[in-house]
Design a protein around this motif. Structure first.
Motif: not given
Length: 387
Positions: A33, A36, A40, A250, A253, A257
């Motif tokens: 995590q 990621y 990002n 989830e 992410e 976004r």
């Protein structure tokens, strides 16, 4: 990822920050995590001394991944646990060891309730500790996190030349705790404001009344309750970064976004009307219609009237319940509880909502100062080593 400028040091911080309090999974998942998030654009990771395993997991992961230099680490010192001058260095060194680093980017005085606690820490020599660590570069930015009322927040903002602060802020708490007035006050002083609890511990994401969910469903733009809540916070230009305790990939992410799209001042008047409708449904019947304006203050006997009503409303509406509601009441009304009221009525003369404050405070006392209140308060004060 959208970035916002810390006006004090001109640093670009991701408007989504990773709250590490819920690092209760194995190291491999934490590493996955973190990788990621950093790939990002997330560059701010928040933990605290009170979460020792989480400090350790964050430190291990960043060290193993070789990503320490790419991120800002924020952690917190609970000054209320320190009773001797040497305690500052002992606690700080413990945190450096846990985090496997030799400096902290954003260091906070954890959950400091008022100026009295800050002055107690000053009497123990915390200013010498801070000056030494900032001069050596071991502390790059110093701030405080806060959960109390507006008056005490403003006093804390003004008592020291802080580099930043952190407050609880969401559409339900717009007029609670420091609230929108506190956010704007800090901004007017040039003090960057970081945000915690944008979803009220997940309650604004997955514990809303069915009627509230229906209001969101009727919006022309289809968004989850969590997305609406986050966008409400990011709509405020004075907000620098917003902590989210993301415990699944989830969730991570989805929040990344949203943080790559949400901008200040993008919500419409229809959106605000929608939030107001949801807010009223959450609070429901039986709560006090207090807006937290503070016109009733100061109380001659020291009652923090807005905070008493906030805690009462949280319990009556189901936002907080049981032992947790009792804990928050003790924590947030420290020496300012409803039972101090002598019914002088001075407050009611200034209330724009025409609230029968004296009668409502009796309800607060009955609801939150029952049989377990005194022993619980005694234990809490002992744990926090209050004097």
């Amino acid at each position: 990822m959208i970035y916002r400028t810390n006006i004090r040091n001109k640093e670009q911080l991701s408007q989504l920050a990773f709250g590490c309090m819920r690092f209760d999974r194995d190291d491999k998942e934490v590493e996955r995590q973190l990788s990621y998030a950093i790939e990002n654009g997330v560059n701010y990771f928040d933990t605290a001394y009170a979460y020792p395993k989480n400090e350790e997991r964050l430190g291990r992961a960043l060290q193993k991944l070789g990503l320490r230099q790419k991120v800002n680490i924020a952690t917190k010192m609970p000054t209320y646990l320190i009773t001797k001058t040497e305690g500052f260095n002992q606690m700080f060194n413990t945190q450096l060891k846990r985090l496997q680093t030799d400096y902290i980017d954003y260091y906070l005085m954890h959950m400091i309730p008022d100026v009295n606690e800050w002055e107690r820490a000053c009497n123990l020599g915390i200013l010498d500790f801070i000056n030494e660590k900032k001069e050596s570069g071991q502390i790059r930015n110093l701030g405080f996190s806060y959960h109390g009322g507006l008056k005490e927040f403003k006093e804390l903002v003004d008592v020291y030349e802080w580099d930043f602060c952190m407050i609880q802020f969401n559409y339900l708490d717009e007029n609670n705790q420091a609230g929108i007035a506190g956010l704007e006050y800090a901004a007017s002083k040039g003090l960057p404001v970081f945000i915690m609890e944008p979803l009220r511990g997940g309650k604004l994401a997955n514990k809303l009344p069915k009627e509230a969910l229906k209001i969101f469903e009727k919006a022309p733009i289809k968004r989850s309750p969590a997305e609406w809540a986050l966008r409400w916070v990011w709509n405020h230009p004075a907000v620098v970064t917003v902590l989210s305790g993301m415990n699944t990939m989830e969730m991570l992410e989805e929040n990344i976004r949203i943080a790559s799209e949400a901008k200040p001042n993008e919500l419409t008047q229809d959106d605000f009307a929608m939030f107001e409708g949801v807010r009223k449904l959450i609070l429901g019947n039986g709560t006090v219609p207090c807006t937290g304006c503070g016109y009733c203050m100061p109380c001659p006997k020291g009652v923090d009237i807005p905070m008493c009503f906030t805690c009462y409303n949280d319990k009556k509406s189901g936002i907080e319940s049981g032992i947790k509601s009792q804990y928050f009441y003790i924590q947030r009304t420290h020496n300012h509880q409803a039972s101090l009221c002598v019914e002088c009525g001075k407050c009611e003369k200034h209330c724009p909502q025409n609230i029968a404050i004296r009668e409502e405070l009796k309800k607060v006392k009955k609801e939150l100062e029952g049989p377990i209140y005194r022993p619980a308060r005694f234990i809490a004060k002992k744990i926090m080593k209050r004097r």
